[in-house]
Design a protein around this motif. Structure first.
Motif, PDB file in Angstrom:
ATOM      1  N   THR A 209       0.835  -1.204   0.000  1.00  0.00           N
ATOM      2  CA  THR A 209       0.000   0.000   0.000  1.00  0.00           C
ATOM      3  C   THR A 209       0.866   1.249   0.000  1.00  0.00           C
ATOM      4  O   THR A 209       1.961   1.263   0.548  1.00  0.00           O
ATOM      5  N   GLN A 210       0.331   2.301  -0.605  1.00  0.00           N
ATOM      6  CA  GLN A 210       0.994   3.600  -0.583  1.00  0.00           C
ATOM      7  C   GLN A 210       0.688   4.334   0.718  1.00  0.00           C
ATOM      8  O   GLN A 210       1.345   5.322   1.035  1.00  0.00           O
ATOM      9  N   SER A 211      -0.342   3.879   1.424  1.00  0.00           N
ATOM     10  CA  SER A 211      -0.731   4.554   2.660  1.00  0.00           C
ATOM     11  C   SER A 211      -1.206   3.542   3.682  1.00  0.00           C
ATOM     12  O   SER A 211      -2.361   3.118   3.673  1.00  0.00           O
ATOM     13  N   GLY A 240       3.438   1.403  -7.413  1.00  0.00           N
ATOM     14  CA  GLY A 240       2.099   1.799  -6.977  1.00  0.00           C
ATOM     15  C   GLY A 240       1.418   2.624  -8.053  1.00  0.00           C
ATOM     16  O   GLY A 240       0.399   2.240  -8.595  1.00  0.00           O
ATOM     17  N   PHE A 241       2.006   3.781  -8.349  1.00  0.00           N
ATOM     18  CA  PHE A 241       1.515   4.680  -9.412  1.00  0.00           C
ATOM     19  C   PHE A 241       0.113   5.185  -9.137  1.00  0.00           C
ATOM     20  O   PHE A 241      -0.558   5.670 -10.032  1.00  0.00           O
ATOM     21  N   GLY A 242      -0.363   5.049  -7.899  1.00  0.00           N
ATOM     22  CA  GLY A 242      -1.672   5.592  -7.529  1.00  0.00           C
ATOM     23  C   GLY A 242      -2.723   4.550  -7.213  1.00  0.00           C
ATOM     24  O   GLY A 242      -3.669   4.831  -6.498  1.00  0.00           O
ATOM     25  N   ASN A 243      -2.566   3.322  -7.723  1.00  0.00           N
ATOM     26  CA  ASN A 243      -3.660   2.367  -7.432  1.00  0.00           C
ATOM     27  C   ASN A 243      -3.357   1.474  -6.236  1.00  0.00           C
ATOM     28  O   ASN A 243      -4.062   0.506  -5.983  1.00  0.00           O
ATOM     29  N   LYS A 244      -2.340   1.863  -5.445  1.00  0.00           N
ATOM     30  CA  LYS A 244      -2.173   1.248  -4.131  1.00  0.00           C
ATOM     31  C   LYS A 244      -2.379   2.295  -3.038  1.00  0.00           C
ATOM     32  O   LYS A 244      -1.806   2.214  -1.963  1.00  0.00           O
ATOM     33  N   VAL A 245      -3.208   3.318  -3.347  1.00  0.00           N
ATOM     34  CA  VAL A 245      -3.633   4.268  -2.314  1.00  0.00           C
ATOM     35  C   VAL A 245      -4.964   3.791  -1.726  1.00  0.00           C
ATOM     36  O   VAL A 245      -5.086   3.576  -0.523  1.00  0.00           O
ATOM     37  N   ALA A 246      -5.939   3.625  -2.583  1.00  0.00           N
ATOM     38  CA  ALA A 246      -7.262   3.189  -2.124  1.00  0.00           C
ATOM     39  C   ALA A 246      -7.210   1.732  -1.673  1.00  0.00           C
ATOM     40  O   ALA A 246      -6.308   0.976  -2.029  1.00  0.00           O
ATOM     41  N   THR A 348      -9.092   5.501 -10.723  1.00  0.00           N
ATOM     42  CA  THR A 348      -8.510   5.992  -9.476  1.00  0.00           C
ATOM     43  C   THR A 348      -7.342   6.894  -9.838  1.00  0.00           C
ATOM     44  O   THR A 348      -7.090   7.168 -11.005  1.00  0.00           O
ATOM     45  N   TRP A 349      -6.628   7.383  -8.831  1.00  0.00           N
ATOM     46  CA  TRP A 349      -5.444   8.202  -9.123  1.00  0.00           C
ATOM     47  C   TRP A 349      -4.458   7.365  -9.932  1.00  0.00           C
ATOM     48  O   TRP A 349      -4.225   6.196  -9.627  1.00  0.00           O
ATOM     49  N   MET A 350      -3.909   7.962 -10.950  1.00  0.00           N
ATOM     50  CA  MET A 350      -2.832   7.297 -11.683  1.00  0.00           C
ATOM     51  C   MET A 350      -1.801   8.350 -12.053  1.00  0.00           C
ATOM     52  O   MET A 350      -2.157   9.403 -12.589  1.00  0.00           O
ATOM     53  N   ARG A 351      -0.600   8.068 -11.744  1.00  0.00           N
ATOM     54  CA  ARG A 351       0.559   8.967 -11.895  1.00  0.00           C
ATOM     55  C   ARG A 351       0.264  10.234 -12.712  1.00  0.00           C
ATOM     56  O   ARG A 351      -0.041  10.161 -13.886  1.00  0.00           O
ATOM     57  N   ALA A 352       0.375  11.378 -12.041  1.00  0.00           N
ATOM     58  CA  ALA A 352       0.047  12.680 -12.623  1.00  0.00           C
ATOM     59  C   ALA A 352      -1.394  12.707 -13.138  1.00  0.00           C
ATOM     60  O   ALA A 352      -1.652  12.982 -14.307  1.00  0.00           O
ATOM     61  N   PRO A 353      -2.350  12.426 -12.244  1.00  0.00           N
ATOM     62  CA  PRO A 353      -3.748  12.386 -12.677  1.00  0.00           C
ATOM     63  C   PRO A 353      -4.194  13.767 -13.143  1.00  0.00           C
ATOM     64  O   PRO A 353      -4.106  14.732 -12.393  1.00  0.00           O
ATOM     65  N   GLY A 354      -4.658  13.861 -14.356  1.00  0.00           N
ATOM     66  CA  GLY A 354      -5.025  15.153 -14.948  1.00  0.00           C
ATOM     67  C   GLY A 354      -3.903  15.691 -15.820  1.00  0.00           C
ATOM     68  O   GLY A 354      -4.071  15.855 -17.034  1.00  0.00           O
ATOM     69  N   ASN A 439       4.626  19.815 -15.826  1.00  0.00           N
ATOM     70  CA  ASN A 439       4.252  20.535 -14.597  1.00  0.00           C
ATOM     71  C   ASN A 439       3.589  19.580 -13.626  1.00  0.00           C
ATOM     72  O   ASN A 439       2.897  18.645 -14.034  1.00  0.00           O
ATOM     73  N   TYR A 440       3.828  19.789 -12.348  1.00  0.00           N
ATOM     74  CA  TYR A 440       3.118  19.027 -11.313  1.00  0.00           C
ATOM     75  C   TYR A 440       3.152  19.862 -10.038  1.00  0.00           C
ATOM     76  O   TYR A 440       4.193  20.419  -9.690  1.00  0.00           O
ATOM     77  N   PRO A 441       2.022  19.956  -9.331  1.00  0.00           N
ATOM     78  CA  PRO A 441       1.987  20.826  -8.151  1.00  0.00           C
ATOM     79  C   PRO A 441       2.915  20.356  -7.040  1.00  0.00           C
ATOM     80  O   PRO A 441       3.106  19.157  -6.839  1.00  0.00           O
ATOM     81  N   SER A 506       2.546   7.734   0.809  1.00  0.00           N
ATOM     82  CA  SER A 506       3.302   8.169  -0.355  1.00  0.00           C
ATOM     83  C   SER A 506       2.392   8.320  -1.561  1.00  0.00           C
ATOM     84  O   SER A 506       2.000   7.339  -2.188  1.00  0.00           O
ATOM     85  N   PHE A 507       2.047   9.555  -1.870  1.00  0.00           N
ATOM     86  CA  PHE A 507       1.277   9.876  -3.086  1.00  0.00           C
ATOM     87  C   PHE A 507       1.386  11.371  -3.301  1.00  0.00           C
ATOM     88  O   PHE A 507       1.958  12.086  -2.466  1.00  0.00           O
ATOM     89  N   GLY A 508       0.899  11.843  -4.427  1.00  0.00           N
ATOM     90  CA  GLY A 508       0.956  13.272  -4.712  1.00  0.00           C
ATOM     91  C   GLY A 508       2.382  13.788  -4.841  1.00  0.00           C
ATOM     92  O   GLY A 508       2.632  14.987  -4.690  1.00  0.00           O
ATOM     93  N   SER A 509       3.328  12.917  -5.117  1.00  0.00           N
ATOM     94  CA  SER A 509       4.745  13.293  -5.244  1.00  0.00           C
ATOM     95  C   SER A 509       5.198  14.087  -4.023  1.00  0.00           C
ATOM     96  O   SER A 509       6.016  14.996  -4.132  1.00  0.00           O
ATOM     97  N   GLY A 703       8.150  12.797  -8.396  1.00  0.00           N
ATOM     98  CA  GLY A 703       7.744  11.444  -8.757  1.00  0.00           C
ATOM     99  C   GLY A 703       6.832  11.356  -9.968  1.00  0.00           C
ATOM    100  O   GLY A 703       6.901  10.410 -10.741  1.00  0.00           O
ATOM    101  N   GLU A 704       5.943  12.320 -10.112  1.00  0.00           N
ATOM    102  CA  GLU A 704       4.961  12.259 -11.191  1.00  0.00           C
ATOM    103  C   GLU A 704       5.309  13.202 -12.329  1.00  0.00           C
ATOM    104  O   GLU A 704       4.939  12.976 -13.485  1.00  0.00           O
ATOM    105  N   LEU A 705       6.025  14.280 -11.991  1.00  0.00           N
ATOM    106  CA  LEU A 705       6.371  15.322 -12.958  1.00  0.00           C
ATOM    107  C   LEU A 705       6.908  14.768 -14.278  1.00  0.00           C
ATOM    108  O   LEU A 705       6.528  15.219 -15.362  1.00  0.00           O
TER     109      LEU A 705
END
Ligand code: MOS
Length: 738
Positions: A209-211, A240-246, A348-354, A439-441, A506-509, A703-705
């Motif tokens: 899990t990421q969290s 993970g790339f986002g699908n081991k958060v949920a 679900t979230w996936m690396r640099a969602p959006g 770009n990534y926040p 670990s998510f959101g870079s 991580g996602e940038l």
């Protein structure tokens, strides 16, 4: 901590464990009396299950139980816990929401017995018409409500301008394109797995899990126990790339089955099951229309997005609000996000969602505008450089994107690019160059870390964060070593356990940016504890020295006339260790600046004149991500993200069967991913400019940038090579031949 950027480059501290096979992933966790669960999946997209015939399965060798909606495992049916990836809990009713949904769990003595028995279950469905085609759903798209605190339809117009279309009509030059991409899958090397063990009413869950902390919350709520009764352990995560958060169906069912059977239960998803059970990235359609003056000044940006969403919930790609929203200065801006709700597995979230999808459309459109204006694509971007966050009166804390362009162009040899499409031919290959912005926040979450001085002379740095292969094991060691003036080899990292110091994961870079400052705080707090012990314990050589006269220096406590190593001190006083926890969180600076990591990609592609085959020749990526903590793992992060982007550009895409809603290519034989032969040399350069308004380390996320903009850079290079503008991903050879 001094304020100048400094970078070390050290090997992964967990590297030896991984290459020797000693690193224990969730599925490797042994447990006494373990039983094996195998998920049963629906084979229709929508309806309800009339009956499940489990007679043969139950009689099959080794079978312990077959759980179904008609013989459910107890989960709290009301109010799905936050961070479960869909809006319902598995097996609590007979509804089918998509093809490949969990509708049962077979538990047996071995994995093979469970799998064999699962094949014997017969399902009888009452099917209902399902909407599974993304294009068909676009006319019925709906407004999803606010996105990142702003309306889904967001517009800024200059004084006197009546509408975005009026601004576009008045522009000297306009370009417009419609860009599409299919749904995509995270495809982590480690398939999702868990081992659930109960003892005395408390659950220990080993799962990737990421969290750990979000997983604890979801499991406790669903199982109806307190969070103190759930421990989640996840020291190693194979991507993970986002699908081991949920939290998904398998740990919920494994834990409930383990409780019902009184035995540990392990569930390992097959690769195919990960495609429908554990989330995905929305399919996306975007229209970008740009209006500009002849000199390249942007006058109007209109970015419309349609993203697929699931009737089962989840998230969706917010492509415009994460890219066109702030990437360039423009007098008129119009963003419009819609969702297309379908009977498909939840995104679900996936690396640099959006950003991932949005950058493909926006950065391709800018290239189209540069072509129309006969202007260099780098020059066009510099012409429209934003120095304050558009529509808000705040500057960026630290933005050096202009240097990313200039340094990247120099390293790559951009000056050699021939702007005439199709002009460069080498043998049977058409050669082109393209570039795009990334770009990534900059995100930062509250985090705590514990630092412990040990009697053996080592120091433990621990926090409930995660390492998905991202380098956190090593970052904790590097920062601990730096804070305490010790060699990295004397720091022992601990992470991936919900019982460690509080950390969202670990998510959101954001892992390094959040946890890093807490390492420094914890080191200071632990040093204070150590000095207190040294001057108050009668057995200590520093006993009675005023605390203010003792300072910590590179592993030693130094008084005016004496010094002692902390390990010697602890052994002398009979202590096994001294520890303290330190915390860090974003402060008031967060309203005063915008925080964003930026980058620029430059790439060369060649397209075969006869077969249309596109190949990437080389890529240069320059990153403005603040301070780089460990150059080696940071570079790996960017390379991994570029590889992710190559998949996006050239290979990946889910194929959903129009009748059944089944993902037809949900295996690694059919769902294409980049392999080594698809990945050219990647030249990574970090500006390494500390962003000290963001946090005391000056480090933003990376991580996602690195995946943002890769597909556009490749598509732009394909255009330069061939004169063909491919607006549908992936860019496959059939799209380059007609
Ligand atoms: Mo990332 S998509 O925030 O794991």
């Amino acid at each position: 901590m001094d304020s100048t950027a400094r970078t070390v480059s050290v090997n992964r501290v967990d590297g030896r464990l991984k290459v020797t096979g000693a690193a224990r992933y969730a599925a490797d966790q042994p447990a006494e009396g373990i039983a094996h669960g195998y998920l049963l999946l629906s084979t229709v997209a929508r309806g309800s299950i009339r009956a499940l015939d489990v007679t043969a399965a139950e009689a099959s060798p080794g079978v312990l139980a077959v759980y179904t909606p008609f013989r459910p495992l107890e989960l709290l049916g009301s109010g799905t816990p936050f961070s479960v990836g869909h809006s319902w809990l598995p097996l609590q009713d007979a509804e089918v929401h998509y093809h490949g949904q969990a509708i049962g769990l077979v538990v047996a003595e071995t994995f093979e017995q469970a799998r064999d028995a699962a094949a014997l279950v017969r399902a009888d469905y009452e099917t209902r018409p399902a909407a599974v085609s993304f294009p068909d759903g676009i006319p019925g798209a709906t407004d999803p409500g606010p996105i990142i605190g702003e309306p889904a339809r967001l517009e800024f117009l200059a004084d006197g301008v009546g509408s975005i279309d009026e601004a576009l009509a008045a522009s000297e030059v306009t370009v417009s394109g419609s860009y599409g991409q299919p749904g995509k899958h995270h495809s982590a090397m480690e398939p999702h797995a868990c081992v659930a063990t109960w003892q005395d009413g408390a659950l220990t869950l080993h799962t990737g899990t990421q969290s750990a902390s979000l997983t604890v919350g979801a499991m406790a709520a669903a199982l109806g126990v307190g969070t103190a009764q759930v421990r989640v352990v996840s020291p190693h995560v194979g991507g993970g790339f986002g699908n081991k958060v949920a939290t998904w169906a398998h740990p919920l069912l494994a834990a409930a089955a383990a409780r019902a059977l009184g035995r540990p239960v392990k569930v390992v998803l097959t690769r195919e099951q990960t495609f429908t059970i554990t989330g995905n990235r929305s399919a996306v359609r975007q229209t970008v229309t740009l209006g500009a003056r002849r000199d390249g000044t942007l006058v109007a940006v209109k970015h419309q997005v349609w993203s697929s969403q699931s009737a089962s919930g989840g998230i969706f790609e917010s492509s415009a609000h994460t890219t066109s929203r702030y990437l360039y200065r423009t007098e008129n801006l119009h963003l419009d996000q819609k969702i297309v709700t379908l009977d498909v597995p939840p995104p679900t979230w996936m690396r640099a969602p959006g950003q991932e999808s949005g950058s493909f459309a926006l950065e391709s459109a800018l290239d189209e505008l540069a072509t129309e204006l006969r202007m260099d694509p780098v020059e066009l971007r510099l012409r429209n450089y934003a120095t304050v966050y558009p529509g808000r009166n705040v500057p960026w804390s630290s933005k050096h994107l202009d240097r990313c362009y200039r340094i990247g162009a120099e390293r790559f040899g951009w000056a050699r690019r021939n702007p005439v499409p199709g002009a460069v031919v080498r043998g049977e290959w058409l050669v082109g160059m393209g570039m795009a912005t990334a770009n990534y926040p900059g995100e930062r979450f509250p985090a705590s870390v514990q630092v412990r001085f040990r009697a053996d002379g080592d120091v433990t740095v621990s926090s409930a964060t995660a390492d998905l292969g991202t380098g956190m094991w090593t970052v904790l060691a590097v920062l601990g070593a730096e804070a305490l003036g010790l060699p990295v080899a004397r720091i022992r990292s601990e992470l991936g356990d919900s019982t460690l110091a509080a950390n969202i994961g670990s998510f959101g870079s954001a892992s390094t940016a959040s946890t890093g400052p807490a390492v420094t705080a914890a080191a200071e707090a632990a040093t204070t504890e150590l000095i207190t012990l040294a001057v108050t314990d009668e057995r200590s050589p520093l006993y009675g020295v005023p605390a203010g006269d003792v300072r910590y220096e590179r592993g030693e406590l130094v008084a005016p006339d004496r010094r002692v190593a902390f390990g010697d001190l602890l052994r002398t006083v009979g202590s096994e260790g001294v520890e303290a926890t330190g915390s860090s969180a974003p402060g008031p600076e967060h309203g005063q600046h915008a925080f964003t990591s930026f980058g620029a990609h430059f790439c060369e592609v060649r397209v075969n004149r006869w077969t249309g085959e596109p190949r990437l020749s080389r890529i240069t990526t320059v990153v403005d991500g603040g301070t780089i903590i460990n150059a080696k793992t940071a570079r790996s992060q960017i390379i991994g993200a570029v590889v992710f982007g190559i998949g996006h550009a050239l290979l990946e895409g889910a194929v959903v069967e129009p009748e059944s809603g089944r993902i037809a290519n949900g295996t690694f034989a059919d769902y294409l991913l980049p392999v080594n032969a698809d990945v050219p040399p990647v030249d990574v350069h970090f500006l390494n400019e500390p962003d000290l308004l963001f946090n005391p380390l000056g480090a933003r996320g990376i991580g996602e940038l690195g995946t943002v903009g890769v597909a556009a850079a490749i598509g732009n290079a394909v255009y330069n090579a061939t004169g063909r503008r491919i607006r549908e991903l992936p860019i496959t050879l059939d799209r380059l031949l007609d």
